[in-house]
Design an enzyme around this catalytic site. Sequence first.
Site, PDB file in Angstrom:
ATOM      1  N   SER A  47       4.193  -1.524   4.213  1.00 50.43           N
ATOM      2  CA  SER A  47       4.583  -2.859   4.671  1.00 50.43           C
ATOM      3  C   SER A  47       4.747  -3.808   3.492  1.00 50.43           C
ATOM      4  CB  SER A  47       3.551  -3.405   5.658  1.00 50.43           C
ATOM      5  OG  SER A  47       2.273  -3.439   5.089  1.00 50.43           O
ATOM      6  N   GLN A  71       0.852  -1.196   0.000  1.00 48.72           N
ATOM      7  CA  GLN A  71       0.000   0.000   0.000  1.00 48.72           C
ATOM      8  C   GLN A  71       0.888   1.246   0.000  1.00 48.72           C
ATOM      9  OE1 GLN A  71      -2.781  -0.092   3.215  1.00 48.72           O
ATOM     10  NE2 GLN A  71      -3.664   1.906   2.776  1.00 48.72           N
ATOM     11  N   GLU A 109     -10.085  -1.676   5.018  1.00 48.12           N
ATOM     12  CA  GLU A 109      -8.961  -1.907   5.929  1.00 48.12           C
ATOM     13  C   GLU A 109      -9.404  -1.841   7.383  1.00 48.12           C
ATOM     14  OE1 GLU A 109      -4.406  -0.290   6.548  1.00 48.12           O
ATOM     15  OE2 GLU A 109      -5.917   1.122   5.858  1.00 48.12           O
ATOM     16  N   GLU A 133      -5.486   9.729  16.720  1.00 43.04           N
ATOM     17  CA  GLU A 133      -6.006  11.103  16.658  1.00 43.04           C
ATOM     18  C   GLU A 133      -6.950  11.277  15.471  1.00 43.04           C
ATOM     19  OE1 GLU A 133      -2.527  10.882  19.135  1.00 43.04           O
ATOM     20  OE2 GLU A 133      -2.820  10.279  17.049  1.00 43.04           O
ATOM     21  N   SER A 166       0.639   6.727   2.512  1.00 38.39           N
ATOM     22  CA  SER A 166       1.242   7.716   3.421  1.00 38.39           C
ATOM     23  C   SER A 166       2.546   8.289   2.873  1.00 38.39           C
ATOM     24  CB  SER A 166       1.511   7.082   4.792  1.00 38.39           C
ATOM     25  OG  SER A 166       0.306   6.734   5.425  1.00 38.39           O
TER      26      SER A 166
END
Length: 379
Positions: free
Chosen positions: A169, A134, A252, A360, A137
């Site tokens: 990952s 993936q 996910e 958060e 980010s």
Amino acid sequence: METGSEEMGTETSLDAFRAEAVQFLSEAVDAGEACPAYGAILVPALHERARRWQRYCYDSGWAGLHWPTACGGRGLGRDHTGVWMEECERAAVAPYLNLQGIVLAGEAIMRTGTDRQREQFLRPTLTGEMLWCQLFSEPGAGSDLGGLGTSAVPDGNRFVLNGQKVWSSNAQFAEYGILMARTEPDAPKHRGISFFLLDMKLPGVEVRPIQQMTGDREFCEVFFDEVSMPADALLGERGGGWGVAMAVLEDERGGAGASGVISLRKRLSKMIEAAGDTGPLGRQSLADLLARGSALAALMELHGADPRMAPVAKLANSELGYDEVEIGAGLRGADAMLAGTETEAFLYAPGMRIAGGTSEIQRNIIGERVLGLPREPSP
């Protein structure tokens, strides 16, 4: 009466399917074919074994249970996949090669892909020939995914990719990655993003594994330097990647389902066992954890199918898991500094408050989308 008969028939069918799954898993464990469970992130040390297990499941008819038969699946219902996940959790066996491939990439391609993309990617993903990572980010856009800066500039019948991703990952093993990149720099930030299926072997793609506190290298940073992607790497509409990605993230965060409840119940049982060996303060801490865990398990059992519960379950489970290992380390005292599986879990746990969306961010999602509170002000 007819409706009741249909429901009873479905339950009977699922019961029979469950018995088949239990038998298959038991035989696979006894034969040494099954791969031990490793959670949402494939452990590098189990990489080859997990691939063999995925192929074994495919050859035996236990891969892609709700996927269409044309894509290599069995064409059953999602309830059957749920049963498979539950029984794999009970047997402590990996249900599939990795979440990023079977759940995220696979579901996205089935939902949004062209016929050619489905034909090219779905069956090799089920067989374990194609491992996915993936690529969402970035160093400057992790929690603020809409602020990503990686660019994919249209150039004739190709896109030229430049930028960087992080926390990917298994990128060091992956043949393909699901990628978000900006194709419309002048559009509002969420509308200028497109979704791609990236060949990780293309020239200009560089993968650098990151060493974690545990000493393992599950995550990577990935760099793109003038990577030339074919136009058919685009999944869905150009500039429509945000909608594709949000559906992927729902998969996910909500992918655990009933198997997540079983895993949680196992952990709660261990807490109860541990309470007998501690003093009053330790028992109080474990009692607090047990109450929170029991409440979460009840919530997931009652409302686990509600997509609004995905961020609630993710937040509660991540925070519970962290507190669990922290209290456990405190109860073990100096032994918590010794190498071993419990110490490794203690070092690993903080990352789960970040992976899949930080705690958060989950609180923001719950406040804004579940409770209907005003949006957080933009800086």
